[in-house]
Design a protein around this motif. Structure first.
Motif, PDB file in Angstrom:
ATOM      1  N   VAL A   1       0.836  -1.204   0.000  1.00 42.65           N
ATOM      2  CA  VAL A   1       0.000   0.000   0.000  1.00 42.65           C
ATOM      3  C   VAL A   1       0.873   1.256   0.000  1.00 42.65           C
ATOM      4  CG1 VAL A   1      -1.697   1.313   1.341  1.00 42.65           C
ATOM      5  CG2 VAL A   1      -1.972  -1.145   1.045  1.00 42.65           C
ATOM      6  N   LEU A   2       1.967   1.235   0.753  1.00 43.69           N
ATOM      7  CA  LEU A   2       2.875   2.390   0.750  1.00 43.69           C
ATOM      8  C   LEU A   2       3.423   2.635  -0.646  1.00 43.69           C
ATOM      9  CD1 LEU A   2       4.390   4.645   2.179  1.00 43.69           C
ATOM     10  CD2 LEU A   2       6.125   2.962   2.866  1.00 43.69           C
ATOM     11  N   THR A   3       3.813   1.583  -1.338  1.00 44.51           N
ATOM     12  CA  THR A   3       4.304   1.717  -2.712  1.00 44.51           C
ATOM     13  C   THR A   3       3.231   2.323  -3.617  1.00 44.51           C
ATOM     14  OG1 THR A   3       5.800  -0.161  -2.451  1.00 44.51           O
ATOM     15  CG2 THR A   3       5.189   0.434  -4.709  1.00 44.51           C
ATOM     16  N   GLN A   4       2.002   1.824  -3.517  1.00 43.33           N
ATOM     17  CA  GLN A   4       0.905   2.336  -4.345  1.00 43.33           C
ATOM     18  C   GLN A   4       0.637   3.815  -4.054  1.00 43.33           C
ATOM     19  OE1 GLN A   4      -2.179  -0.389  -3.170  1.00 43.33           O
ATOM     20  NE2 GLN A   4      -1.719  -1.849  -4.816  1.00 43.33           N
ATOM     21  N   ARG A   5       0.575   4.176  -2.775  1.00 40.01           N
ATOM     22  CA  ARG A   5       0.283   5.569  -2.395  1.00 40.01           C
ATOM     23  C   ARG A   5       1.414   6.486  -2.822  1.00 40.01           C
ATOM     24  NH1 ARG A   5      -3.906   6.426  -3.283  1.00 40.01           N
ATOM     25  NH2 ARG A   5      -3.461   8.506  -2.590  1.00 40.01           N
ATOM     26  N   LEU A   6       2.668   6.054  -2.662  1.00 43.08           N
ATOM     27  CA  LEU A   6       3.801   6.888  -3.086  1.00 43.08           C
ATOM     28  C   LEU A   6       3.763   7.130  -4.586  1.00 43.08           C
ATOM     29  CD1 LEU A   6       6.659   5.460  -0.853  1.00 43.08           C
ATOM     30  CD2 LEU A   6       5.768   7.814  -0.809  1.00 43.08           C
ATOM     31  N   ARG A   7       3.421   6.121  -5.356  1.00 43.63           N
ATOM     32  CA  ARG A   7       3.310   6.302  -6.816  1.00 43.63           C
ATOM     33  C   ARG A   7       2.223   7.321  -7.157  1.00 43.63           C
ATOM     34  NH1 ARG A   7       3.802   0.039  -8.310  1.00 43.63           N
ATOM     35  NH2 ARG A   7       6.065  -0.103  -8.263  1.00 43.63           N
ATOM     36  N   GLN A   8       1.077   7.216  -6.468  1.00 44.53           N
ATOM     37  CA  GLN A   8      -0.014   8.151  -6.722  1.00 44.53           C
ATOM     38  C   GLN A   8       0.377   9.566  -6.306  1.00 44.53           C
ATOM     39  OE1 GLN A   8      -2.993   7.429  -8.354  1.00 44.53           O
ATOM     40  NE2 GLN A   8      -3.082   9.659  -8.402  1.00 44.53           N
TER      41      GLN A   8
END
Length: 143
Positions: free
Chosen positions: A69-76
């Motif tokens: 989730v951290l990876t997804q949020r950082l990308r967004q």
């Protein structure tokens, strides 16, 4: 389009469209979607408070978020221009994240929300206890 009449400021009649889109009804809705999604605020808050961080540091400082989730949020957040990602082609490779100027521009909003929460969250908790203690709300607007 049909319209309804409402009383505006000063008691004057104002014609309102019968149905409006979410963005017209609440012009800050797009901002809320960007800034206040589940993990965005803790990520931005942490980057603003601690400065540049590697993924592992950020993950540790936030705590309960999963790596996925951290990876997804950082990308967004990078896509939205609120976070900057810097890749260093070293051995081993290093990646650092920092809040952008655009993301930092949200700091006064976060400060206002922090102030509001310190003043009002005890009142919210008290209201919840009163509500929960009486069961079903009284009156015509029950659950």
């Amino acid at each position: 389009m049909d319209s309804v009449t409402s009383v505006g400021p000063g008691g004057s009649a104002v014609a309102l469209p019968e149905r409006v889109g979410a963005e017209q009804a609440c012009p800050i809705a797009p901002v809320l979607d960007i800034v206040f999604s589940r993990w965005t605020t803790p990520i931005l808050w942490t980057l603003n408070a601690y400065g540049v961080q590697r993924f592992v540091e950020l993950h540790r400082n936030i705590g309960t978020i999963t790596a996925k989730v951290l990876t997804q949020r950082l990308r967004q957040l990078e896509r939205d221009g609120l976070v900057l990602r810097t890749y260093y082609p070293e051995v081993p490779p290093r990646v650092e994240y920092e809040i952008s100027d655009l993301g930092r521009s949200l700091a006064p909003l976060f400060a206002s929300l922090a102030e509001w929460s310190s003043v009002h969250l005890p009142k919210v908790e008290q209201a919840r206890q009163v509500f929960d203690g009486r069961g079903e709300p009284a009156g015509p607007h029950g659950r």
